[in-house]
Write a protein that holds these residues in place. Sequence first.
Motif, PDB file in Angstrom:
ATOM      1  N   SER A  40       0.838  -1.208   0.000  1.00  0.00           N
ATOM      2  CA  SER A  40       0.000   0.000   0.000  1.00  0.00           C
ATOM      3  C   SER A  40       0.868   1.251   0.000  1.00  0.00           C
ATOM      4  CB  SER A  40      -0.927   0.014   1.223  1.00  0.00           C
ATOM      5  OG  SER A  40      -0.167   0.033   2.425  1.00  0.00           O
ATOM      6  N   VAL A  41       0.300   2.329  -0.495  1.00  0.00           N
ATOM      7  CA  VAL A  41       0.975   3.618  -0.514  1.00  0.00           C
ATOM      8  C   VAL A  41       0.005   4.667   0.024  1.00  0.00           C
ATOM      9  CG1 VAL A  41       2.486   3.045  -2.453  1.00  0.00           C
ATOM     10  CG2 VAL A  41       0.222   4.024  -2.890  1.00  0.00           C
ATOM     11  N   ASP A  42       0.476   5.867   0.203  1.00  0.00           N
ATOM     12  CA  ASP A  42      -0.361   6.948   0.741  1.00  0.00           C
ATOM     13  C   ASP A  42      -1.216   7.541  -0.375  1.00  0.00           C
ATOM     14  OD1 ASP A  42      -1.477   8.899   2.308  1.00  0.00           O
ATOM     15  OD2 ASP A  42       0.283  10.203   2.283  1.00  0.00           O
ATOM     16  N   TRP A  43      -2.199   6.758  -0.825  1.00  0.00           N
ATOM     17  CA  TRP A  43      -3.025   7.190  -1.953  1.00  0.00           C
ATOM     18  C   TRP A  43      -3.933   8.364  -1.613  1.00  0.00           C
ATOM     19  CZ3 TRP A  43      -8.150   6.743  -0.722  1.00  0.00           C
ATOM     20  CH2 TRP A  43      -8.508   5.810   0.258  1.00  0.00           C
ATOM     21  N   GLN A  44      -4.250   8.550  -0.335  1.00  0.00           N
ATOM     22  CA  GLN A  44      -5.150   9.632   0.056  1.00  0.00           C
ATOM     23  C   GLN A  44      -4.522  11.011  -0.076  1.00  0.00           C
ATOM     24  OE1 GLN A  44      -5.955   7.713   3.884  1.00  0.00           O
ATOM     25  NE2 GLN A  44      -8.153   7.804   3.399  1.00  0.00           N
ATOM     26  N   SER A  45      -3.207  11.029  -0.293  1.00  0.00           N
ATOM     27  CA  SER A  45      -2.528  12.322  -0.407  1.00  0.00           C
ATOM     28  C   SER A  45      -2.682  12.954  -1.782  1.00  0.00           C
ATOM     29  CB  SER A  45      -1.038  12.147  -0.087  1.00  0.00           C
ATOM     30  OG  SER A  45      -0.416  11.290  -1.045  1.00  0.00           O
ATOM     31  N   ILE A  46      -3.275  12.225  -2.740  1.00  0.00           N
ATOM     32  CA  ILE A  46      -3.474  12.790  -4.074  1.00  0.00           C
ATOM     33  C   ILE A  46      -4.949  12.723  -4.460  1.00  0.00           C
ATOM     34  CG2 ILE A  46      -1.132  12.250  -4.853  1.00  0.00           C
ATOM     35  CD1 ILE A  46      -2.226   9.804  -6.256  1.00  0.00           C
ATOM     36  N   PRO A  47      -5.414  13.614  -5.316  1.00  0.00           N
ATOM     37  CA  PRO A  47      -6.829  13.648  -5.712  1.00  0.00           C
ATOM     38  C   PRO A  47      -7.231  12.368  -6.455  1.00  0.00           C
ATOM     39  CG  PRO A  47      -5.732  15.701  -6.312  1.00  0.00           C
ATOM     40  CD  PRO A  47      -4.661  14.735  -5.910  1.00  0.00           C
ATOM     41  N   PRO A  48      -8.520  12.013  -6.406  1.00  0.00           N
ATOM     42  CA  PRO A  48      -8.988  10.789  -7.061  1.00  0.00           C
ATOM     43  C   PRO A  48      -8.617  10.694  -8.535  1.00  0.00           C
ATOM     44  CG  PRO A  48     -10.689  11.640  -5.619  1.00  0.00           C
ATOM     45  CD  PRO A  48      -9.595  12.664  -5.626  1.00  0.00           C
ATOM     46  N   GLU A  52      -5.490   6.592 -10.685  1.00  0.00           N
ATOM     47  CA  GLU A  52      -5.654   5.417 -11.550  1.00  0.00           C
ATOM     48  C   GLU A  52      -4.394   4.558 -11.677  1.00  0.00           C
ATOM     49  OE1 GLU A  52      -7.822   4.976 -15.164  1.00  0.00           O
ATOM     50  OE2 GLU A  52      -8.902   6.858 -14.836  1.00  0.00           O
ATOM     51  N   PRO A  53      -3.199   5.144 -11.836  1.00  0.00           N
ATOM     52  CA  PRO A  53      -2.003   4.287 -11.947  1.00  0.00           C
ATOM     53  C   PRO A  53      -1.790   3.395 -10.730  1.00  0.00           C
ATOM     54  CG  PRO A  53      -1.518   6.511 -12.688  1.00  0.00           C
ATOM     55  CD  PRO A  53      -2.875   6.568 -12.069  1.00  0.00           C
ATOM     56  N   LEU A  54      -2.324   3.810  -9.575  1.00  0.00           N
ATOM     57  CA  LEU A  54      -2.134   3.027  -8.359  1.00  0.00           C
ATOM     58  C   LEU A  54      -2.955   1.743  -8.369  1.00  0.00           C
ATOM     59  CD1 LEU A  54      -2.186   5.887  -5.681  1.00  0.00           C
ATOM     60  CD2 LEU A  54      -0.221   4.900  -6.873  1.00  0.00           C
ATOM     61  N   LEU A  55      -3.937   1.648  -9.257  1.00  0.00           N
ATOM     62  CA  LEU A  55      -4.727   0.429  -9.356  1.00  0.00           C
ATOM     63  C   LEU A  55      -3.867  -0.773  -9.746  1.00  0.00           C
ATOM     64  CD1 LEU A  55      -7.922   1.843 -11.116  1.00  0.00           C
ATOM     65  CD2 LEU A  55      -7.742   1.072  -8.735  1.00  0.00           C
ATOM     66  N   VAL A 311      -8.312   2.159  -3.219  1.00  0.00           N
ATOM     67  CA  VAL A 311      -7.809   3.531  -3.372  1.00  0.00           C
ATOM     68  C   VAL A 311      -8.987   4.500  -3.459  1.00  0.00           C
ATOM     69  CG1 VAL A 311      -5.616   2.858  -4.418  1.00  0.00           C
ATOM     70  CG2 VAL A 311      -7.613   3.230  -5.884  1.00  0.00           C
ATOM     71  N   VAL A 312     -10.117   4.115  -2.864  1.00  0.00           N
ATOM     72  CA  VAL A 312     -11.290   4.989  -2.775  1.00  0.00           C
ATOM     73  C   VAL A 312     -11.644   5.163  -1.302  1.00  0.00           C
ATOM     74  CG1 VAL A 312     -12.162   4.265  -5.022  1.00  0.00           C
ATOM     75  CG2 VAL A 312     -12.954   3.083  -2.963  1.00  0.00           C
ATOM     76  N   GLU A 313     -12.334   6.273  -1.018  1.00  0.00           N
ATOM     77  CA  GLU A 313     -12.632   6.585   0.379  1.00  0.00           C
ATOM     78  C   GLU A 313     -13.727   5.705   0.981  1.00  0.00           C
ATOM     79  OE1 GLU A 313     -10.169   9.949  -0.795  1.00  0.00           O
ATOM     80  OE2 GLU A 313     -11.760   8.812  -1.791  1.00  0.00           O
ATOM     81  N   SER A 314     -14.709   5.303   0.183  1.00  0.00           N
ATOM     82  CA  SER A 314     -15.811   4.535   0.762  1.00  0.00           C
ATOM     83  C   SER A 314     -16.492   3.664  -0.285  1.00  0.00           C
ATOM     84  CB  SER A 314     -16.842   5.480   1.404  1.00  0.00           C
ATOM     85  OG  SER A 314     -17.363   6.379   0.435  1.00  0.00           O
TER      86      SER A 314
END
Length: 485
Positions: A40-48, A52-55, A311-314
């Motif tokens: 996992s990475v700190d995906w919440q630090s960047i806008p939605p 996509e590349p993090l998928l 990588v989504v909030e909810s």
Amino acid sequence: MNIEIQARPELLHGPNPFIERVPGLIPFADLPRRLNKSYSVDWQSIPPAYREPLLDDMSQRFVSTSQVLEPAAGIQKLFRQALASNNPMRKEEQRRVNQVGVSLSVESIKKTQSMNGGGMILKGMTGSGKTALIERTLEIIAPHQVIDHSNCEAWGMYGLKQCVYLRIDHASNGTRGGLLKRILHGLDEALGTGYFQQHQRTGNIDSLLVVVCKLLVHHRVALLCIDEKQQSNFQDSPWALEFVLFYMQLMNLGVSVVLAGNPLAFEQLESSSQVMRRFSVGGDHALKPATSVIEPWWARDFVPMARQFSVVESWAIDPELRSQLEFRYSGGLVGLFAVLHIEVQRSALRRAKSSATVTEEDYSVAIDSPQFRNLKKIAEAIRLEGPANNHFVDIPDNVAAPKVKMPPEASKENVSGLSKSQVNVLGRHLKNYKSQVTRNANKLQAKLEQIKNLSEDDIRMLGITKSHIEGMYETLEAQKKNLKK
């Protein structure tokens, strides 16, 4: 008890530099924890919109289930067994390796001392997770594929660059030369050697076979994993018997062999008791789709852990509906689940603003996306009764989940009870039936010709008896009669 001996029980038989340089034994009870791999990475630090590349990071994860433990244990067993039996400190092993090294023919290699090694079969249709399981198991039992040994005078060498395992894909063209050259290429990638280039123009298969056997023994390869075995490139290959003889010869040379692929690829291999005895040392394993949404390995082991990748909030969807959608459109296959899980989040990310929320709508979008719409047909072929699975020639009947009737809304039926596309599929299959029978007869004829050219030792190694051959001739005659009807 000495901690070193406890972790490496093979050392009870005496010093063994091969065993000493690999990690200790992983007890069966520890396999679930060791096989699991999160990322996992700190995906919440960047806008939605930028996530996509993090998928793609989902491919960095591995979820252990009760279904994969026995195959993983089998791989570890074969790996450590080969390292233990090929102990370079033993004088007889030094003589054996030297004898292989000076061999100039297949016959001379066969005369070397047999190590009575073992093999393993790992069967599963596409999306069952065979490749991921092999790769993850190798990561934990042998994190270093290549080990440099120095100060080897005690075992008759100045130094050795050992390739402890090799994983390759079976040659797509189903030829022996293609497989042998893939092994050479695999050694080059691991060791930085130039064997493939050196022998690229070698056309004589026996000469190439000798080269490959000598190199695998020289670099003390303990485990050879051959993936992507298919019906077309192995079971139906005109050289199928020669492939099996090659694998048996490698096991005799102390190289453990793991074969992985589609269940349809192993039907002939499993017809020989002698061959199956050797390949049962590591086990005959099958990774099958989950048969229901509540199957323990699926509902308890896999789904909860796989869902942790997000990588989504909810997730604003009814939990029971989510489980049903995931199972229905993945067909109980871990590989299809992963793709669906990714595409659902992709849909949510693309319509999100400051935060992303997955809804039922995102499942509808994902199911019809270019990345998933064809995979959905695989799930349907597993789940639905009737000719739906005739779209795919590589889905065995016995690997599918229990069939359910096709819902009325799934297709408009004609008077035959089949949709127009299904009628077309059946028509093509009926049209090709006679051609298939002809091909089967030709293959069987070719196989009988192969057996005629085998030596008595090879026939014994394969476990072929007179009754087997008589049965093949009877089958051939029956196929020829069918062609005349």
